[in-house]
Design a protein around this motif. Sequence first.
Motif, PDB file in Angstrom:
ATOM      1  N   PRO A 295       0.823  -1.424  -0.112  1.00 12.90           N
ATOM      2  CA  PRO A 295       0.242   0.122   0.030  1.00 12.90           C
ATOM      3  C   PRO A 295       0.832   1.249  -0.084  1.00 12.90           C
ATOM      4  CG  PRO A 295      -0.059  -1.066   2.088  1.00 12.90           C
ATOM      5  CD  PRO A 295       0.360  -2.185   1.195  1.00 12.90           C
ATOM      6  N   ARG A 296       0.316   2.044  -0.869  1.00  9.40           N
ATOM      7  CA  ARG A 296       1.134   3.533  -1.016  1.00  9.40           C
ATOM      8  C   ARG A 296       0.466   4.567   0.032  1.00  9.40           C
ATOM      9  NH1 ARG A 296       3.813   4.382  -6.002  1.00  9.40           N
ATOM     10  NH2 ARG A 296       2.480   6.772  -6.130  1.00  9.40           N
ATOM     11  N   ASP A 297      -0.856   4.246   0.005  1.00  9.56           N
ATOM     12  CA  ASP A 297      -1.575   5.483   0.971  1.00  9.56           C
ATOM     13  C   ASP A 297      -2.429   4.604   2.131  1.00  9.56           C
ATOM     14  OD1 ASP A 297      -3.881   4.890  -0.266  1.00  9.56           O
ATOM     15  OD2 ASP A 297      -3.574   6.560  -1.539  1.00  9.56           O
ATOM     16  N   LYS A 298      -2.878   5.296   3.239  1.00  6.06           N
ATOM     17  CA  LYS A 298      -3.721   4.766   4.214  1.00  6.06           C
ATOM     18  C   LYS A 298      -4.992   4.177   3.444  1.00  6.06           C
ATOM     19  CE  LYS A 298      -5.702   5.995   8.648  1.00  6.06           C
ATOM     20  NZ  LYS A 298      -6.010   7.010   9.559  1.00  6.06           N
ATOM     21  N   SER A 299      -5.451   4.737   2.476  1.00  5.68           N
ATOM     22  CA  SER A 299      -6.718   4.253   1.967  1.00  5.68           C
ATOM     23  C   SER A 299      -6.418   2.776   1.441  1.00  5.68           C
ATOM     24  CB  SER A 299      -7.307   4.950   0.868  1.00  5.68           C
ATOM     25  OG  SER A 299      -7.901   6.129   1.346  1.00  5.68           O
ATOM     26  N   GLN A 335      -8.405   8.554   5.650  1.00  5.26           N
ATOM     27  CA  GLN A 335      -7.209   9.393   5.075  1.00  5.26           C
ATOM     28  C   GLN A 335      -7.522  11.013   4.711  1.00  5.26           C
ATOM     29  OE1 GLN A 335      -4.840   7.590   1.802  1.00  5.26           O
ATOM     30  NE2 GLN A 335      -4.808   9.391   0.758  1.00  5.26           N
ATOM     31  N   THR A 336      -6.817  11.777   5.029  1.00  4.70           N
ATOM     32  CA  THR A 336      -7.305  13.270   5.006  1.00  4.70           C
ATOM     33  C   THR A 336      -6.267  13.719   4.008  1.00  4.70           C
ATOM     34  OG1 THR A 336      -5.797  13.859   6.889  1.00  4.70           O
ATOM     35  CG2 THR A 336      -8.299  13.253   7.258  1.00  4.70           C
ATOM     36  N   LEU A 342      -2.984  13.146  14.945  1.00  8.10           N
ATOM     37  CA  LEU A 342      -4.268  12.482  15.269  1.00  8.10           C
ATOM     38  C   LEU A 342      -4.543  12.448  16.739  1.00  8.10           C
ATOM     39  CD1 LEU A 342      -6.553  11.415  13.797  1.00  8.10           C
ATOM     40  CD2 LEU A 342      -5.676   9.072  13.737  1.00  8.10           C
ATOM     41  N   PHE A 343      -3.520  12.049  17.598  1.00  7.63           N
ATOM     42  CA  PHE A 343      -3.802  12.031  18.989  1.00  7.63           C
ATOM     43  C   PHE A 343      -2.406  11.790  19.496  1.00  7.63           C
ATOM     44  CE2 PHE A 343      -5.052   7.566  17.071  1.00  7.63           C
ATOM     45  CZ  PHE A 343      -4.107   6.976  17.454  1.00  7.63           C
ATOM     46  N   LEU A 392       0.921  10.335  14.115  1.00  4.53           N
ATOM     47  CA  LEU A 392       0.410  11.071  12.713  1.00  4.53           C
ATOM     48  C   LEU A 392      -0.552  10.121  12.129  1.00  4.53           C
ATOM     49  CD1 LEU A 392       3.935  11.599  11.226  1.00  4.53           C
ATOM     50  CD2 LEU A 392       2.449  13.217  12.212  1.00  4.53           C
ATOM     51  N   ASN A 393      -1.441  11.167  11.356  1.00  2.00           N
ATOM     52  CA  ASN A 393      -2.858  10.405  10.887  1.00  2.00           C
ATOM     53  C   ASN A 393      -2.635   9.530   9.651  1.00  2.00           C
ATOM     54  OD1 ASN A 393      -2.144  12.413   9.311  1.00  2.00           O
ATOM     55  ND2 ASN A 393      -4.263  12.946   8.763  1.00  2.00           N
ATOM     56  N   ASN A 394      -1.839   9.824   8.707  1.00  2.00           N
ATOM     57  CA  ASN A 394      -2.129   9.276   7.233  1.00  2.00           C
ATOM     58  C   ASN A 394      -0.552   8.374   7.175  1.00  2.00           C
ATOM     59  OD1 ASN A 394      -4.219  10.492   6.620  1.00  2.00           O
ATOM     60  ND2 ASN A 394      -3.165  12.228   5.433  1.00  2.00           N
ATOM     61  N   ALA A 395       0.458   8.636   7.866  1.00  2.00           N
ATOM     62  CA  ALA A 395       1.671   8.057   7.838  1.00  2.00           C
ATOM     63  C   ALA A 395       1.896   6.771   8.137  1.00  2.00           C
ATOM     64  CB  ALA A 395       2.771   8.785   8.358  1.00  2.00           C
ATOM     65  N   PHE A 396       2.623   5.699   7.684  1.00  2.00           N
ATOM     66  CA  PHE A 396       2.705   4.386   8.093  1.00  2.00           C
ATOM     67  C   PHE A 396       4.107   3.795   7.396  1.00  2.00           C
ATOM     68  CE2 PHE A 396      -0.229   4.262   4.594  1.00  2.00           C
ATOM     69  CZ  PHE A 396       0.490   3.141   3.844  1.00  2.00           C
ATOM     70  N   VAL A 397       4.357   2.526   7.949  1.00  2.00           N
ATOM     71  CA  VAL A 397       5.265   1.621   7.436  1.00  2.00           C
ATOM     72  C   VAL A 397       4.767   0.323   7.365  1.00  2.00           C
ATOM     73  CG1 VAL A 397       7.398   3.085   8.132  1.00  2.00           C
ATOM     74  CG2 VAL A 397       6.650   1.285   9.499  1.00  2.00           C
ATOM     75  N   VAL A 398       5.236  -0.349   6.341  1.00  4.04           N
ATOM     76  CA  VAL A 398       4.756  -1.881   6.025  1.00  4.04           C
ATOM     77  C   VAL A 398       5.932  -2.639   6.004  1.00  4.04           C
ATOM     78  CG1 VAL A 398       3.793  -3.213   4.471  1.00  4.04           C
ATOM     79  CG2 VAL A 398       2.820  -1.023   4.912  1.00  4.04           C
TER      80      VAL A 398
END
Length: 442
Positions: A295-299, A335-336, A342-343, A392-398
């Motif tokens: 996945p490239r983005d949160k969606s 995703q925004t 985010l919190f 962070l709301n949209n960021a992630f690592v896989v």
Amino acid sequence: MAVYLRRAILFMVLLIAVLQVIHLTLLSKLESKKVERIKRSKAALNEVLSENVHTPYQNNDLIEDRKRMWNLVKDSSILDSSGEYRIINHFSRAQSLGYRNHVRKDVTLVTQSSISRLHHLITVMQRWQGLVSVAVFTLTEDISSTIEAILLLRRCFPIIRYNASFHLISPLRVPVVVSGALSSISRPSDYSFSNVDCETATELIQALQPSNINYDHKGVPFPNNLLRNVGRHNAFTEFVFVTDIDLIPSYNLRQQFMEFAVTNRILDESMKEDKTVFVVPAYEVKEELSDESIPRDKSELLRLVDTLEARPFYFELCWKCHKYTDYDAWQRERQTPKLTVLFEVLWRDPWEPFYISRNNVPFYDERFRQYGFNRISQVCELHFSGFKFSVLNNAFVVHKGLKTANTFHKQKDLELEKNRLLFRQFKNELKDRYPDSSRRCY
């Protein structure tokens, strides 16, 4: 007299109001100029990058780079604090750094690897689109193949040549390189990949080391925290993102974070001492997924979570090590358009998140080697010394591949127990290091 006094007071109030409007207008103009300057810098960088990534890596360049690396092996290493490992900083330097070591208002992805895992860097670089500092661990007898792997990556992937710096770490107690390679600088390496097809680069690099497990190096302890520190010491940016080589970031995370930093003014001088780290949630996906399907983005990530093709990192192996990220709350927020906080999460044992931070946070304790407690010890110190954790709301690592018990080496449990005892000692040391702190790591 009272009339004149009221008029004077009214005039002063009006004057103050006008001055405030002027002040706010000037601030707004300054901020607009700052944002415009950053945009121009990005545009210039993108233009330079576009030119450089299409500049061919000539055979003469490769020969000169190989010769320079061997000269560094002979003459330019230093010892780590334990005296057990040799370090060669900037074994191969990113072209975009030029020759100056000034600190930039940017973020570097810092990572560490053994030889056989360097192929992951290809996808990491394509996703990150910015500076990367890679600390590579190799046995002395494998230095030749390490050089060839780095040269292959630089030749076949211009973005690696432009943005990735490599630093070499090797143990002292392993015999000197075989076949007299150190004394034969001009002789081509036995492992030369100068003419191989770039489409086979991944397979060739993986084949350089029979074992694909970082912790299996003929009895030599894998110094993961030393590697992380070497990578950080050689990151010439205000912010760093310390990850492992097999963790793939969400697409263009570096640029999104820098836009977030500008919007929230965390690059301002007044924020230098701010004690906030920005947590990036970690996931793992099934091994069968192609690199294009990661996945490239949160969606895209949430769709894989819904189909059970992705799950939180260490879900099966050590759920408590990551559960305090609060994945349920993170997944509920779709995703925004922009990256934001985010919190916040209060640290609890044994949470060990990945995060973006200023490069002035505590370094990693290099006594932790092999498996267990190497990252959590540093995160524990962050908590102890007063840092807060903002997710962070949209960021992630896989991580490609699900983490299960049978994916680890045989000595894992013994190493874990040894490092558990060291961690207890480490926590007691923190009480002396931060005597005024009311926080504890439990």
